[in-house]
Design an enzyme around this catalytic site. Structure first.
Site, PDB file in Angstrom:
ATOM      1  N   HIS A  95      44.798 -13.937  29.841  1.00  0.00           N
ATOM      2  CA  HIS A  95      44.071 -14.391  30.413  1.00  0.00           C
ATOM      3  C   HIS A  95      42.792 -14.623  29.673  1.00  0.00           C
ATOM      4  O   HIS A  95      41.579 -14.491  29.779  1.00  0.00           O
ATOM      5  CB  HIS A  95      43.367 -12.455  30.872  1.00  0.00           C
ATOM      6  CG  HIS A  95      42.947 -11.645  29.810  1.00  0.00           C
ATOM      7  ND1 HIS A  95      43.389 -10.575  29.555  1.00  0.00           N
ATOM      8  CD2 HIS A  95      41.422 -10.940  29.630  1.00  0.00           C
ATOM      9  CE1 HIS A  95      43.138 -10.229  28.116  1.00  0.00           C
ATOM     10  NE2 HIS A  95      42.130 -10.186  29.032  1.00  0.00           N
TER      11      HIS A  95
HETATM   12  C1  UD1 Z   1      36.761  -9.169  30.913  1.00  0.00           C
HETATM   13  C2  UD1 Z   1      36.587  -9.337  29.624  1.00  0.00           C
HETATM   14  C3  UD1 Z   1      37.573  -9.053  29.026  1.00  0.00           C
HETATM   15  C4  UD1 Z   1      38.571  -8.293  29.220  1.00  0.00           C
HETATM   16  C5  UD1 Z   1      39.083  -9.046  30.578  1.00  0.00           C
HETATM   17  C6  UD1 Z   1      39.941  -7.172  30.849  1.00  0.00           C
HETATM   18  C7  UD1 Z   1      33.820 -10.065  29.518  1.00  0.00           C
HETATM   19  C8  UD1 Z   1      33.350 -11.310  28.764  1.00  0.00           C
HETATM   20  N1  UD1 Z   1      35.479 -10.268  29.092  1.00  0.00           N
HETATM   21  O1  UD1 Z   1      37.681 -10.730  30.906  1.00  0.00           O
HETATM   22  O2  UD1 Z   1      37.204  -8.381  27.018  1.00  0.00           O
HETATM   23  O3  UD1 Z   1      40.385  -8.290  28.178  1.00  0.00           O
HETATM   24  O4  UD1 Z   1      37.683  -8.731  31.740  1.00  0.00           O
HETATM   25  O5  UD1 Z   1      40.669  -8.151  32.235  1.00  0.00           O
HETATM   26  O6  UD1 Z   1      33.597  -9.154  29.998  1.00  0.00           O
HETATM   27  N2  UD1 Z   1      38.937 -12.128  38.858  1.00  0.00           N
HETATM   28  C9  UD1 Z   1      38.517 -12.332  39.840  1.00  0.00           C
HETATM   29  N3  UD1 Z   1      38.914 -10.784  40.756  1.00  0.00           N
HETATM   30  C10 UD1 Z   1      38.473  -9.323  39.967  1.00  0.00           C
HETATM   31  C11 UD1 Z   1      38.086  -9.660  38.406  1.00  0.00           C
HETATM   32  C12 UD1 Z   1      37.844 -11.689  38.028  1.00  0.00           C
HETATM   33  O7  UD1 Z   1      39.269 -13.270  41.010  1.00  0.00           O
HETATM   34  O8  UD1 Z   1      38.006  -8.888  40.533  1.00  0.00           O
HETATM   35  C13 UD1 Z   1      38.182 -13.830  38.657  1.00  0.00           C
HETATM   36  C14 UD1 Z   1      36.773 -15.051  38.628  1.00  0.00           C
HETATM   37  O9  UD1 Z   1      36.731 -15.902  39.040  1.00  0.00           O
HETATM   38  C15 UD1 Z   1      36.632 -14.584  37.184  1.00  0.00           C
HETATM   39  C16 UD1 Z   1      37.734 -14.679  36.111  1.00  0.00           C
HETATM   40  O10 UD1 Z   1      38.555 -13.197  36.859  1.00  0.00           O
HETATM   41  O11 UD1 Z   1      35.200 -15.424  37.160  1.00  0.00           O
HETATM   42  C17 UD1 Z   1      36.826 -13.867  35.190  1.00  0.00           C
HETATM   43  O12 UD1 Z   1      36.916 -12.173  35.546  1.00  0.00           O
HETATM   44  P1  UD1 Z   1      35.385 -11.290  34.336  1.00  0.00           P
HETATM   45  O13 UD1 Z   1      34.935 -10.485  34.421  1.00  0.00           O
HETATM   46  O14 UD1 Z   1      34.160 -12.559  34.503  1.00  0.00           O
HETATM   47  O15 UD1 Z   1      36.187 -11.684  32.280  1.00  0.00           O
HETATM   48  P2  UD1 Z   1      37.614 -11.861  32.714  1.00  0.00           P
HETATM   49  O16 UD1 Z   1      38.602 -12.921  32.183  1.00  0.00           O
HETATM   50  O17 UD1 Z   1      37.772 -10.526  33.257  1.00  0.00           O
HETATM   51  N1  UDP Z   2      46.703  -4.198  32.760  1.00  0.00           N
HETATM   52  C1  UDP Z   2      48.166  -3.676  34.262  1.00  0.00           C
HETATM   53  N2  UDP Z   2      48.086  -5.013  34.819  1.00  0.00           N
HETATM   54  C2  UDP Z   2      48.483  -5.787  34.797  1.00  0.00           C
HETATM   55  C3  UDP Z   2      48.153  -6.617  33.464  1.00  0.00           C
HETATM   56  C4  UDP Z   2      47.399  -5.354  32.116  1.00  0.00           C
HETATM   57  O1  UDP Z   2      47.430  -2.330  34.151  1.00  0.00           O
HETATM   58  O2  UDP Z   2      49.035  -6.317  35.634  1.00  0.00           O
HETATM   59  C5  UDP Z   2      47.121  -3.136  32.272  1.00  0.00           C
HETATM   60  C6  UDP Z   2      48.270  -3.160  30.890  1.00  0.00           C
HETATM   61  O3  UDP Z   2      48.726  -1.899  30.576  1.00  0.00           O
HETATM   62  C7  UDP Z   2      46.509  -2.068  29.618  1.00  0.00           C
HETATM   63  C8  UDP Z   2      45.737  -3.167  30.175  1.00  0.00           C
HETATM   64  O4  UDP Z   2      45.256  -3.369  31.440  1.00  0.00           O
HETATM   65  O5  UDP Z   2      46.374  -1.111  29.480  1.00  0.00           O
HETATM   66  C9  UDP Z   2      44.625  -4.266  29.495  1.00  0.00           C
HETATM   67  O6  UDP Z   2      43.498  -5.326  30.372  1.00  0.00           O
HETATM   68  P1  UDP Z   2      43.643  -6.695  29.822  1.00  0.00           P
HETATM   69  O7  UDP Z   2      44.949  -7.022  29.678  1.00  0.00           O
HETATM   70  O8  UDP Z   2      43.251  -6.468  31.136  1.00  0.00           O
HETATM   71  O9  UDP Z   2      42.186  -6.005  28.910  1.00  0.00           O
HETATM   72  P2  UDP Z   2      42.384  -6.670  27.700  1.00  0.00           P
HETATM   73  O10 UDP Z   2      42.974  -5.164  26.871  1.00  0.00           O
HETATM   74  O11 UDP Z   2      42.405  -7.297  26.811  1.00  0.00           O
HETATM   75  O12 UDP Z   2      40.450  -6.482  27.754  1.00  0.00           O
END
Ligand code: UD1
Ligand code: UDP
Length: 359
Positions: free
Chosen positions: A203
């Site tokens: 991601h």
């Molecule tokens: C964010 C964090 C990242 C973290 C991740 C955990 C920042 C800059 N990044 O990244 O550090 O590792 O969360 O998962 O804060 N979207 C949906 N539904 C949702 C949420 C997101 O469709 O419920 C889609 C949208 O298209 C959105 C994209 O995912 O634009 C990215 O979501 P965003 O929260 O901006 O960043 P993450 O990639 O989730």
């Molecule tokens: N996780 C989850 N379901 C998923 C993917 C991740 O419950 O489909 C959990 C995972 O086990 C971990 C946390 O989400 O505890 C990590 O989140 P993510 O990888 O989105 O973010 P990061 O840790 O890189 O910020």
């Protein structure tokens, strides 16, 4: 004492679940969900499974560019802080929700505690690195998961309020492992037996926003899936960016999983391929070999101890590490997982608005 906790993204719900359970015994906690993650399977499922109290506020900010998203959170959090007048704000990790909570509090002279302080990738192109550095230089209580994190802060001249408490995610994971074995039937539903499949997640912006790099990673996963099923719960960020998959192999794309199913999938995997920070640590704690699909990692101890290979998007390295995963005989918990939540909450409860000394 009143603490406002800011959460917004999946990994923050998981960490806050472990801390809130204990913190609320001594402190009045007001929980603010920024709404950064909002799909049921990215948010509500964690509140339900981990019995996280319903947020007192949900700002419903949703997705957007960094400036739009962080700015909207900043304004919304400021309003809540002016109303609630907390003794302290508590933030987790390195997301835009973390930064917004930190800035809103600091400008109102409210002390900030940062959980997962001191982590560094030394890659300033990562939005998370900017969020961490800024947060660590504004927070007055810095809860570090590792000695490396403390050393990183020292190198940046941050000494006061630094506490090596360990990683609160460990206890979140242990709690979920017990529940997962009672409640999750994901392996049965997917017709998987333990140690017979790989688990993958992708991601990070550096992987999803570069079509050529993402295509290389997907080709590598497809190749791994010729040897064993590859289970790939797809983050919504990644879902829209995947091109057509080549034929052959057994690469299974799933929706994002709830935490209990995810933990069961992790525990049963023979190898995990991921660019997630949290999952690298979970693999290490569960003693599952990990292949990190990034060019660097903050969790350097997992690599030093031989449980994690930083493979970037290099197909040969990924395939080598996935096909012949190394399982070292030993594993010291470099993140002092056990007792982290107690250590952290004791310091928090005793430091409503004070700076707190180093440990
Ligand atoms: C964010 C964090 C990242 C973290 C991740 C955990 C920042 C800059 N990044 O990244 O550090 O590792 O969360 O998962 O804060 N979207 C949906 N539904 C949702 C949420 C997101 O469709 O419920 C889609 C949208 O298209 C959105 C994209 O995912 O634009 C990215 O979501 P965003 O929260 O901006 O960043 P993450 O990639 O989730
Ligand atoms: N996780 C989850 N379901 C998923 C993917 C991740 O419950 O489909 C959990 C995972 O086990 C971990 C946390 O989400 O505890 C990590 O989140 P993510 O990888 O989105 O973010 P990061 O840790 O890189 O910020």
């Amino acid at each position: 004492m009143k603490i406002v906790t800011i959460v917004g993204a999946r990994p923050q719900f998981i960490k806050a679940a472990a801390v809130s359970r204990v913190l609320r015994q001594d402190v009045r906690e007001v929980l603010v969900h920024t709404g950064q993650h909002y799909d049921d399977n990215m948010s509500q499922v964690f509140f339900d499974e981990l019995e996280i109290p319903r947020p007192d506020y949900n700002l419903g900010i949703g997705s957007g560019g960094h400036g739009v998203q962080t700015g909207a959170m900043l304004a919304g959090i400021e309003e809540i802080l002016l109303k609630e007048k907390p003794d302290r704000v508590l933030v987790y990790g390195d997301t835009n929700s973390t930064l917004a909570g930190t800035l809103a509090a600091a400008k109102l002279h409210i002390p900030v505690a940062h959980v997962e302080a001191g982590l560094r990738s030394f890659n300033r192109r990562m939005p998370e690195e900017i969020n961490r550095v800024l947060t660590d230089h504004v927070a007055d209580l810095l809860f570090c998961p590792s000695k490396t994190a403390v050393a990183n802060l020292t190198a940046e001249g941050v000494h006061d309020g630094v506490h090596l408490v360990g990683d609160v995610m460990y206890e979140a994971l242990m709690h979920a492992v017990t529940l997962a074995h009672q409640k999750s039937d994901v392996l049965e539903r997917l017709n998987l037996t333990p140690s017979s499949y790989a688990l993958a997640t992708i991601h990070r912006a550096e992987n999803t926003d570069d079509p050529e790099r993402l295509a290389r990673l997907m080709a590598a996963l497809q190749e791994v899936s010729c040897k064993m099923p590859v289970i790939f719960p797809v983050h919504p960020r990644t879902r829209g960016k995947l091109g057509p998959l080549a034929a052959g192999g057994d690469l299974r794309l799933l929706d994002p999983q709830g935490y209990l199913d995810m933990v069961r999938l992790e525990a049963g995997a023979s190898v995990i391929l991921t660019d997630s920070g949290g999952i690298q640590k979970e693999a290490y704690w569960l003693r599952v070999p990990c292949v990190t699909l990034r060019d660097e990692t903050e969790w350097v101890e997992t690599v030093a101890q031989g449980w994690n290979v930083v493979a970037g998007a290099d197909c040969d390295v990924i395939l080598g590490a996935a096909r012949q995963p190394v399982r070292p005989k030993t594993r010291d918990d470099a993140y002092r997982g056990e007792g982290s939540v107690m250590r952290l909450t004791a310091i928090l409860a005793g430091n409503a608005g004070a700076g707190g000394g180093g440990e």
